[in-house]
Enzyme design. Structure first.
Site, PDB file in Angstrom:
ATOM      1  N   SER A 115      -9.211   1.752   2.980  1.00  0.00           N
ATOM      2  CA  SER A 115      -8.301   2.527   2.165  1.00  0.00           C
ATOM      3  C   SER A 115      -7.267   1.687   1.432  1.00  0.00           C
ATOM      4  O   SER A 115      -6.566   2.174   0.553  1.00  0.00           O
ATOM      5  CB  SER A 115      -7.569   3.546   3.046  1.00  0.00           C
ATOM      6  OG  SER A 115      -6.833   2.900   4.079  1.00  0.00           O
ATOM      7  N   SER A 170      -9.940  -1.009   6.810  1.00  0.00           N
ATOM      8  CA  SER A 170      -9.201  -0.746   5.576  1.00  0.00           C
ATOM      9  C   SER A 170      -8.447  -1.935   5.011  1.00  0.00           C
ATOM     10  O   SER A 170      -7.976  -1.881   3.885  1.00  0.00           O
ATOM     11  CB  SER A 170      -8.227   0.418   5.783  1.00  0.00           C
ATOM     12  OG  SER A 170      -8.922   1.620   5.997  1.00  0.00           O
ATOM     13  N   LYS A 218       0.842  -1.197   0.000  1.00  0.00           N
ATOM     14  CA  LYS A 218       0.000   0.000   0.000  1.00  0.00           C
ATOM     15  C   LYS A 218       0.881   1.252   0.000  1.00  0.00           C
ATOM     16  O   LYS A 218       1.850   1.338   0.749  1.00  0.00           O
ATOM     17  CB  LYS A 218      -0.890  -0.035   1.255  1.00  0.00           C
ATOM     18  CG  LYS A 218      -1.883   1.098   1.415  1.00  0.00           C
ATOM     19  CD  LYS A 218      -2.655   0.882   2.709  1.00  0.00           C
ATOM     20  CE  LYS A 218      -3.740   1.939   2.915  1.00  0.00           C
ATOM     21  NZ  LYS A 218      -4.500   1.687   4.162  1.00  0.00           N
TER      22      LYS A 218
END
Length: 546
Positions: A206, A230, A131
């Site tokens: 996210s 997330s 990420k």
């Protein structure tokens, strides 16, 4: 968990208001210019893309395949699918191939045998993705903030460094929501990420870029973070496995934005995988010395004694999709039939305050009495102060550098209390005590991940509280594994959360392995396409801004 008459009335009013706003949105929203048939990715053709990470590592150690072959195979898949899903935002393919060649040379020169390599470098030669909110040396670390466009990481975040030290090879970084605080992975730096099972739908957030690249077969293991769902929401929407560990097991250092106030106790870094069997070894590596806290090597075959089930019924959120209800019932049936476990349905009244508890605790001051850094401050990133009303006005004419979701969060923040009310604190403490007693060291709670299947782009703007099903477990510090359960009638992933007591991570991970064998786990989105698609119409569409 029956609602009071007043709570039902408020929920009805909210749904009517949201329904009216959503109707206006549907009238005004511009379509992308393609027809509305379901669109998915090209099918996987290389069998190496269907091999779990730990098995890949074994094949590489045994010289059944080279690391260069494996890395190149994943590079080819990413280059095939990324124009459609916009998941990877910066690659390091050349460096990855060089590192893979070094791995192959190391294996050729190794004289100690396969066991020595496995013990010292358990993920040797296996590619992974990260990420973009995490530091990965030489890669951007903007978290989707335009003002951080030029920020390049000089070091690796500790979990990333541990994976590299175990022999894994990073391929690049993936998209996330602006400042990691929304469940659609969209920002004005990298654009919007699509769901590999339906390009008109969101991959979650996210860690949505990770979910999308994994679900699309462009990666086999990845690194995500979770402060309200997330890891778990993207894992659910993209049909993969994700694990939010017991709080504090995996370091949160090296990601932006840093947690503040009481948030460090809620934020968790964890693994995201296509195959359940890879979760535990990844967690063992990412946790480093802390992994011993959760007894990952302890046997679990005889420990699953009690399974609890909880359905929907939380005010402020949407009703649970009936396909998810039926999927959870099938899990109950298989657990009872195959393992002889009696599943008990629970009523936990405090869960109806899930959103209020999460919101209050996220905004609460830390032990030092300091308030957490505001979202407005994070958006300004030590630059010009962000004024939300002015940003919203700029957004309406396309001049804001921020997404409407991020601006909306700043507006909401303006009206939040700085301290949780005594009532909310009581509900949180009572819920914590009840769940820990119910779960003990041998219990698993089956709980919905989200009330909807993967929504269409921007639709979550009208259901902002639906993350409550995941967010509450961050506040409670309980480990949770997200598990796929096949596909819906629309060809979208089904799934549920497996919640266990603190430091009992191995129990939910073992249950996930059982459910993977029972329900099939991850499915190649390209192999289930129900309609002939013209994917070329989607090239470049991922930059659509909202």
């Amino acid at each position: 968990m029956a609602l009071t008459r007043f709570e039902r009335f408020l929920a009805s009013i909210l749904r009517v208001a949201v329904g009216m706003l959503f109707a206006v949105f549907q009238l005004l929203a511009q379509r992308r210019g393609a027809d509305s048939s379901v669109r998915r990715l090209p099918p996987i053709t290389n069998p190496l893309l269907r091999v779990p990470a730990m098995r890949l590592a074994r094949m590489i150690r045994r010289r059944e395949v080279t690391s260069v072959e494996v890395v190149q195979t994943y590079i080819d898949r990413i280059q095939e699918i990324n124009p459609f899903i916009n998941a990877m935002v910066k690659d390091r393919f050349s460096l990855a191939l060089q590192e893979a060649a070094q791995v192959d040379k190391l294996i050729e020169e190794e004289t100690g045998g396969e066991d020595v390599l496995e013990d010292r470098l358990p993920l040797l030669g296996v590619p992974f993705t990260v990420k973009e909110a995490f530091s990965l040396q030489g890669m951007p670390n903007s978290t989707g903030l335009v003002s951080r466009r030029g920020v390049i990481s000089a070091t690796d975040a500790p979990p990333v460094a541990l994976l590299k030290r175990a022999g894994a090879i990073p391929l690049g970084v993936t998209n996330c929501s602006e400042l990691c605080m929304w469940l659609e992975s969209h920002n004005h730096l990298y654009g919007i990420t699509n769901n590999p099972y339906d390009l008109e739908r969101i991959p979650g957030g996210s860690s949505g870029g990770e979910g999308s690249i994994l679900g699309g077969g462009g990666s086999v293991i990845g690194v995500g973070s979770d402060v309200g769902g997330s890891i778990r929401i993207p894992a659910f929407f993209n049909g993969i496995f994700g694990h939010k560990p017991t709080s504090g097991v995996v370091s949160n250092v090296g990601q932006f934005p840093p947690a503040s106030g009481q948030q460090p106790g809620f934020l968790c870094t964890g693994p995201m995988c296509r195959y359940a069997q890879d979760l535990l070894p990844m967690l063992r590596v990412m946790g480093g010395a802390n992994a011993d806290r959760v007894s990952l090597v302890s046997p679990v075959d005889q420990e699953l004694r009690r399974v609890r089930e909880r359905g929907g019924g939380v005010p402020l959120v949407s009703p649970i999709d009936q396909q998810l209800v039926l999927a959870q019932r099938r899990v109950v049936e298989r657990l009872e039939a195959d393992l002889g476990v009696k599943v008990q349905q629970l009523k936990i009244p405090q869960l109806k305050y899930s959103f209020q508890i999460w919101s209050a605790m996220m905004g609460a001051p830390g032990k030092d009495g300091k308030q957490p850094t505001s979202f407005a401050e994070l958006m300004s990133d030590h630059g010009k102060k962000v004024w939300p009303l002015w940003e919203m006005a700029k957004w309406t004419v396309g001049l804001s550098k921020h997404t409407v979701a991020a601006i909306g969060l700043v507006l909401v923040e303006m009206f939040q209390r700085s301290q949780p009310t005594q009532f909310i604190l009581q509900q949180k403490e009572s819920l914590q005590k009840d769940l820990e007693e119910l779960l003990g060291t041998d219990g698993v709670l089956l709980y919905p991940s989200h009330p909807h299947l993967a929504p269409k782009h921007h639709h979550p703007l009208f259901t902002p509280f639906n993350f409550s099903y995941t967010g509450i477990f961050n506040i409670l510090g309980l480990p949770v594994t997200q598990c796929p359960l096949g596909l819906s009638a629309e060809g979208l992933p089904l799934g549920l959360q497996l919640v266990v007591g603190k430091q009992q991570d191995r129990l939910s991970l073992a249950t996930a392995v059982f459910l993977e064998k029972t329900f099939g786990g991850w499915r190649d989105p390209g192999s289930i396409a129900t309609a002939t698609t013209q994917l070329d119409t989607w090239r470049g569409a991922s930059k659509t801004a909202w």
